[in-house]
Motif scaffolding. Structure first.
Motif, PDB file in Angstrom:
ATOM      1  N   UNK A 118      -1.611  16.826   4.600  1.00 56.25           N
ATOM      2  CA  UNK A 118      -0.628  16.501   3.556  1.00 56.25           C
ATOM      3  C   UNK A 118      -1.114  16.960   2.181  1.00 56.25           C
ATOM      4  N   UNK A 119      -2.365  16.648   1.882  1.00 51.55           N
ATOM      5  CA  UNK A 119      -2.879  17.018   0.546  1.00 51.55           C
ATOM      6  C   UNK A 119      -2.830  18.525   0.343  1.00 51.55           C
ATOM      7  N   UNK A 120      -3.135  19.258   1.406  1.00 47.28           N
ATOM      8  CA  UNK A 120      -3.127  20.719   1.284  1.00 47.28           C
ATOM      9  C   UNK A 120      -1.700  21.257   1.206  1.00 47.28           C
ATOM     10  N   UNK A 121      -0.790  20.599   1.907  1.00 51.62           N
ATOM     11  CA  UNK A 121       0.612  21.046   1.811  1.00 51.62           C
ATOM     12  C   UNK A 121       1.215  20.738   0.438  1.00 51.62           C
ATOM     13  N   UNK A 122       0.713  19.718  -0.212  1.00 52.48           N
ATOM     14  CA  UNK A 122       1.161  19.465  -1.588  1.00 52.48           C
ATOM     15  C   UNK A 122       0.899  20.718  -2.431  1.00 52.48           C
ATOM     16  N   UNK A 123      -0.233  21.344  -2.170  1.00 54.62           N
ATOM     17  CA  UNK A 123      -0.567  22.551  -2.934  1.00 54.62           C
ATOM     18  C   UNK A 123       0.044  23.818  -2.343  1.00 54.62           C
ATOM     19  N   UNK A 124       0.171  23.869  -1.032  1.00 56.06           N
ATOM     20  CA  UNK A 124       0.496  25.159  -0.394  1.00 56.06           C
ATOM     21  C   UNK A 124       1.866  25.217   0.272  1.00 56.06           C
ATOM     22  N   UNK A 269      -9.756  32.649  -2.836  1.00 54.85           N
ATOM     23  CA  UNK A 269      -8.762  33.303  -3.702  1.00 54.85           C
ATOM     24  C   UNK A 269      -7.865  32.295  -4.420  1.00 54.85           C
ATOM     25  N   UNK A 270      -7.796  31.072  -3.887  1.00 54.40           N
ATOM     26  CA  UNK A 270      -6.953  30.059  -4.530  1.00 54.40           C
ATOM     27  C   UNK A 270      -7.739  29.188  -5.512  1.00 54.40           C
ATOM     28  N   UNK A 271      -9.052  29.327  -5.494  1.00 55.41           N
ATOM     29  CA  UNK A 271      -9.857  28.393  -6.287  1.00 55.41           C
ATOM     30  C   UNK A 271      -9.839  28.725  -7.782  1.00 55.41           C
ATOM     31  N   UNK A 272      -9.573  29.983  -8.091  1.00 53.40           N
ATOM     32  CA  UNK A 272      -9.528  30.355  -9.513  1.00 53.40           C
ATOM     33  C   UNK A 272      -8.162  30.057 -10.133  1.00 53.40           C
ATOM     34  N   UNK A 273      -7.195  29.703  -9.274  1.00 51.51           N
ATOM     35  CA  UNK A 273      -5.862  29.373  -9.792  1.00 51.51           C
ATOM     36  C   UNK A 273      -5.880  27.932 -10.279  1.00 51.51           C
ATOM     37  N   UNK A 274      -5.964  27.747 -11.559  1.00 53.46           N
ATOM     38  CA  UNK A 274      -6.133  26.375 -12.055  1.00 53.46           C
ATOM     39  C   UNK A 274      -4.823  25.605 -12.140  1.00 53.46           C
ATOM     40  N   UNK A 275      -3.690  26.331 -12.044  1.00 53.50           N
ATOM     41  CA  UNK A 275      -2.413  25.612 -12.163  1.00 53.50           C
ATOM     42  C   UNK A 275      -1.798  25.279 -10.803  1.00 53.50           C
ATOM     43  N   UNK A 276      -2.599  25.418  -9.735  1.00 49.33           N
ATOM     44  CA  UNK A 276      -2.110  25.045  -8.413  1.00 49.33           C
ATOM     45  C   UNK A 276      -1.791  23.546  -8.411  1.00 49.33           C
ATOM     46  N   UNK A 298      -9.908  17.512 -15.209  1.00 57.51           N
ATOM     47  CA  UNK A 298     -10.488  18.854 -15.227  1.00 57.51           C
ATOM     48  C   UNK A 298     -10.908  19.175 -13.792  1.00 57.51           C
ATOM     49  N   UNK A 299     -10.184  20.106 -13.130  1.00 58.48           N
ATOM     50  CA  UNK A 299     -10.445  20.310 -11.699  1.00 58.48           C
ATOM     51  C   UNK A 299     -11.802  20.930 -11.408  1.00 58.48           C
ATOM     52  N   UNK A 300     -12.428  20.482 -10.321  1.00 55.74           N
ATOM     53  CA  UNK A 300     -13.616  21.149  -9.801  1.00 55.74           C
ATOM     54  C   UNK A 300     -13.233  22.595  -9.467  1.00 55.74           C
ATOM     55  N   UNK A 301     -14.204  23.474  -9.522  1.00 52.59           N
ATOM     56  CA  UNK A 301     -13.896  24.882  -9.224  1.00 52.59           C
ATOM     57  C   UNK A 301     -14.030  25.209  -7.742  1.00 52.59           C
ATOM     58  N   UNK A 302     -14.297  24.208  -6.940  1.00 53.61           N
ATOM     59  CA  UNK A 302     -14.477  24.404  -5.500  1.00 53.61           C
ATOM     60  C   UNK A 302     -13.410  23.594  -4.755  1.00 53.61           C
ATOM     61  N   UNK A 303     -13.478  23.641  -3.431  1.00 59.82           N
ATOM     62  CA  UNK A 303     -12.536  22.852  -2.617  1.00 59.82           C
ATOM     63  C   UNK A 303     -12.708  21.351  -2.877  1.00 59.82           C
ATOM     64  N   UNK A 304     -13.789  20.979  -3.544  1.00 55.83           N
ATOM     65  CA  UNK A 304     -13.976  19.566  -3.910  1.00 55.83           C
ATOM     66  C   UNK A 304     -12.843  19.070  -4.817  1.00 55.83           C
ATOM     67  N   UNK A 305     -12.119  20.017  -5.400  1.00 55.44           N
ATOM     68  CA  UNK A 305     -10.979  19.678  -6.246  1.00 55.44           C
ATOM     69  C   UNK A 305      -9.967  18.786  -5.516  1.00 55.44           C
ATOM     70  N   UNK A 306      -9.873  18.943  -4.192  1.00 50.43           N
ATOM     71  CA  UNK A 306      -8.872  18.182  -3.431  1.00 50.43           C
ATOM     72  C   UNK A 306      -9.349  16.776  -3.075  1.00 50.43           C
ATOM     73  N   UNK A 307     -10.609  16.471  -3.383  1.00 51.09           N
ATOM     74  CA  UNK A 307     -11.093  15.106  -3.125  1.00 51.09           C
ATOM     75  C   UNK A 307     -10.361  14.136  -4.033  1.00 51.09           C
TER      76      UNK A 307
END
Ligand SMILES: *Cc1c(COP(=O)(O)O)cnc(C)c1O
Length: 428
Positions: A118-124, A269-276, A298-307
């Protein structure tokens, strides 16, 4: 070729032969690192590592360490514990990343599988009037179907219109990839997302995730995979395949214990997109300023952003015990044994089948499989499954007549395959 005649002649269905195979197995010692359930004083033949992996003997001490540090330090354990809890999840990242063929920054252990989907579908899954459809496999795992359906409804679309399912053809058990590609082509103007179980939980079919990702991208869609049955089972190269996102649980092939912490992957490739767009929580905030308790995310620059939340240390401790074993063995060696083990299981089943009027049919595709065989037992109902359990084999049963057997390279032996065969032969 009929299943009955398609038998490898170099194999033998004897205890001596199975023991020979065990003797020359490079991973034979690993079985002794696991706690194997007992039946009448003997190890069961455990075929359900695809449902709940067995407990490594080390798990208890990994957990005990955290219990001790909690007792000793209380809240200070976040900093003073032997493995400080503040950054505990980072201890899992590199090893998990290797198992799924990801970069560490693309990998995060958090939550549960369906939550992560679900969390990933919120973004994708960002449907528009034009592009709103989701392509998935027919009869996906129920939780995945509910997740997809509820995402579609949440965005105001109808399930019938927005969900495109690709099913096996009439009379066939697995899905032809050409049919997946055809469905993508057909819906290429309206497809938003392709979300498939990389390894089908029911048939054990492994999909060509690289080709599906390429085709999905060509159709203008984002491509994600549920890897509940892939992680720790087959070779994955999520980064190289350019998969957009993926999620998996750690309690099946990854032996981390019931309901343990799940994994997620977001391609670099999605990690540098800060407005995701994402649902945010404090553990996704840049760790350098997380404790300033500021109100700007302020989002983490890694997949940790989704935590979202601070990490569940106990389930992570169990996960770490298992990942340390995976890291020691390496996916290469694991898969090499897996292939031999499942081939021997296949041989045994076919050998028995030839004696028993072909009442069994393996529906897992030979060329596209991990270590699971799904076997249809024609004319046998759940009674056969119950009898197997009573005789010290633990497979699992899927209605109406499928027995799933996962031959787990870390703890199943070739002798297990032989013993299963003998019991099965008696029961048929
Ligand atoms: C096991 C499994 C699940 C279970 O989901 P949880 O959120 O871990 O309960 C979901 N999807 C698939 C494909 C599975 O195999």
């Amino acid at each position: 070729m009929s299943q009955a005649t398609d038998i490898k002649t170099e194999y033998k269905n004897t205890l001596e032969f199975a023991k020979e195979l065990d003797k020359s197995d490079a991973l034979k010692e690993y079985r002794h690192r696991f706690l194997i359930p007992q039946h009448e004083g003997k190890d069961v033949v455990y075929f359900t590592g695809n449902s709940l992996g067995l407990q490594p003997k080390t798990t208890q001490s990994y957990l005990q360490q955290e219990l001790n540090d909690w007792a000793k330090f209380g809240v200070e354990g976040h900093f003073l514990a032997k493995n400080p809890w503040l950054s505990y999840h980072e201890l899992l990242t590199d090893k998990m990343a290797k198992v799924v063929g990801a970069l560490p920054q693309e990998t995060i252990m958090m939550n549960q599988l369906t939550v992560n989907l679900h969390l990933l579908m919120v973004s994708f899954y960002r449907p528009t009037k034009q592009r709103y459809k989701i392509l998935c496999e027919a009869k996906a795992f129920p939780s995945d179907q509910y997740a997809l359906q509820s995402q579609v409804k949440f965005h105001g679309y109808s399930i019938e219109d927005a969900i495109v399912e690709v099913a096996p053809r009439e009379g066939e058990y697995h899905i032809r990839e050409e049919d997946i590609f055809a469905a993508m082509e057909k819906n290429k103007d309206s497809l938003a997302l392709v979300m498939i179980g990389g390894v089908n939980y029911f048939t054990g079919q492994v999909f060509d995730m690289k080709a599906i990702t390429e085709a999905g991208h060509k159709a203008g869609a984002i491509v994600g995979f549920d890897l509940a049955h892939g992680a720790g089972n087959i070779k994955l190269q999520l980064h190289d395949w350019k998969v957009d996102f993926a999620a998996w649980c750690s309690y099946k092939y990854l032996n981390s214990g019931p309901g343990s912490v799940a994994g997620a992957f977001v391609h670099e490739k999605h990690l540098s997109t800060t407005d995701l767009p994402l649902f945010a929580g404090w553990w996704g905030h840049d760790k350098k300023t997380r404790f300033f308790m500021d109100n700007t995310f302020v989002p983490m620059e890694t997949a940790e952003r989704w935590q979202l939340s601070n990490a569940p240390i106990f389930s992570m401790a169990a996960c770490r015990a298992s990942l340390d074993i995976f890291d020691e063995v390496g996916m290469g060696a694991l898969i090499a044994k897996s292939k031999k083990l499942v081939a021997y299981l296949e041989f045994i089943v076919k050998h028995i089948n030839a004696e028993k009027n072909n009442c069994l049919k393996i529906i897992t595709p030979k060329e596209n499989r991990g270590c699971q065989l799904s076997i249809v037992a024609n004319g046998y109902g759940k009674k056969l499954y119950n009898a197997l359990i009573e005789n010290g084999v633990i497979p699992d049963w899927r209605e109406p007549n499928v027995i799933r057997c996962a031959a787990i390279p870390l703890y199943n032996s070739f002798e297990d395959m032989y013993r299963f065969g003998e019991i099965l032969k008696r029961l048929l």
